[in-house]
Design a protein around this motif. Sequence first.
Motif, short mmCIF file in Angstrom:
data_model
loop_
_atom_site.label_atom_id
_atom_site.label_comp_id
_atom_site.label_asym_id
_atom_site.label_seq_id
_atom_site.Cartn_x
_atom_site.Cartn_y
_atom_site.Cartn_z
N MET A 91 -3.02 -9.53 -4.75
CA MET A 91 -1.74 -8.82 -4.67
C MET A 91 -0.55 -9.76 -4.80
O MET A 91 -0.62 -10.91 -4.40
CB MET A 91 -1.62 -8.12 -3.32
N THR A 92 0.55 -9.21 -5.29
CA THR A 92 1.82 -9.93 -5.24
C THR A 92 2.32 -9.89 -3.79
O THR A 92 1.92 -9.03 -3.00
CB THR A 92 2.88 -9.28 -6.15
N ALA A 93 3.18 -10.82 -3.43
CA ALA A 93 3.72 -10.87 -2.06
C ALA A 93 4.48 -9.60 -1.70
O ALA A 93 4.50 -9.18 -0.55
CB ALA A 93 4.62 -12.09 -1.89
N ALA A 111 -3.79 0.73 -14.05
CA ALA A 111 -5.21 1.05 -13.94
C ALA A 111 -5.35 2.20 -12.95
O ALA A 111 -4.61 2.27 -11.96
CB ALA A 111 -6.01 -0.16 -13.46
N VAL A 112 -6.28 3.09 -13.22
CA VAL A 112 -6.56 4.21 -12.33
C VAL A 112 -8.02 4.09 -11.90
O VAL A 112 -8.92 4.01 -12.74
CB VAL A 112 -6.34 5.58 -13.02
N ALA A 113 -8.23 4.05 -10.59
CA ALA A 113 -9.57 3.94 -10.03
C ALA A 113 -9.95 5.25 -9.35
O ALA A 113 -9.38 5.59 -8.31
CB ALA A 113 -9.63 2.79 -9.04
N ILE A 126 -0.06 -3.54 -12.36
CA ILE A 126 -0.50 -4.93 -12.37
C ILE A 126 0.50 -5.75 -13.18
O ILE A 126 0.81 -5.42 -14.32
CB ILE A 126 -1.92 -5.03 -12.96
N ILE A 127 1.01 -6.80 -12.53
CA ILE A 127 1.98 -7.69 -13.17
C ILE A 127 1.49 -9.12 -13.03
O ILE A 127 1.20 -9.57 -11.92
CB ILE A 127 3.38 -7.54 -12.53
N ILE A 134 -1.88 -7.31 -8.40
CA ILE A 134 -1.53 -5.93 -8.09
C ILE A 134 -0.16 -5.92 -7.41
O ILE A 134 0.03 -6.58 -6.39
CB ILE A 134 -2.59 -5.29 -7.17
N SER A 135 0.78 -5.16 -7.98
CA SER A 135 2.12 -5.11 -7.41
C SER A 135 2.44 -3.75 -6.77
O SER A 135 3.36 -3.65 -5.97
CB SER A 135 3.18 -5.42 -8.47
N ASP A 136 1.66 -2.72 -7.10
CA ASP A 136 1.95 -1.40 -6.57
C ASP A 136 0.67 -0.57 -6.60
O ASP A 136 -0.10 -0.66 -7.57
CB ASP A 136 3.03 -0.71 -7.41
#
Length: 136
Positions: free
Chosen positions: A29-31, A83-85, A110-111, A115-117
């Motif tokens: 993840m991003t911070a 992406a959709v899980a 995803i950036i 994972i950003s959101d």
Amino acid sequence: MAEHPDAALVRRGFDAWTKGDMEAVGELMTADCTHHSPGESQISGHIKGRDNVLDMYRKMFELTRGEMRVELQSVSVDGRGHAVAANRFFATREDKGMGIEMNGALVFTIIGGKISDIDECVEDIDVADSFWGQAE
């Protein structure tokens, strides 16, 4: 054909989460990652920041005493950072004498390979709220 990197990232996240390895999950993840959890329960809301998101995941494991798992059914990507899980979630709350088994999906942004959101969708918000309950 090789798996898309965004799909592989999501699969690594599900694998680590299922094992309760929050350190590994956090590394993906991003911070400033945000998890949007539906409903009105104690785990609902817009949880902002990697540490807060991980704390929410830990709370889920605490509330279920580790009696929780997710079966990843599929990962779909758009090649543009989404992406959709699709998944099926299983958990038990002994303190409430109830369990839950529900379909859901997570929509990831995803950036830069992180994972950003995360937008969470559940099959039945009312059942999920009842299972998780309000903060005590």
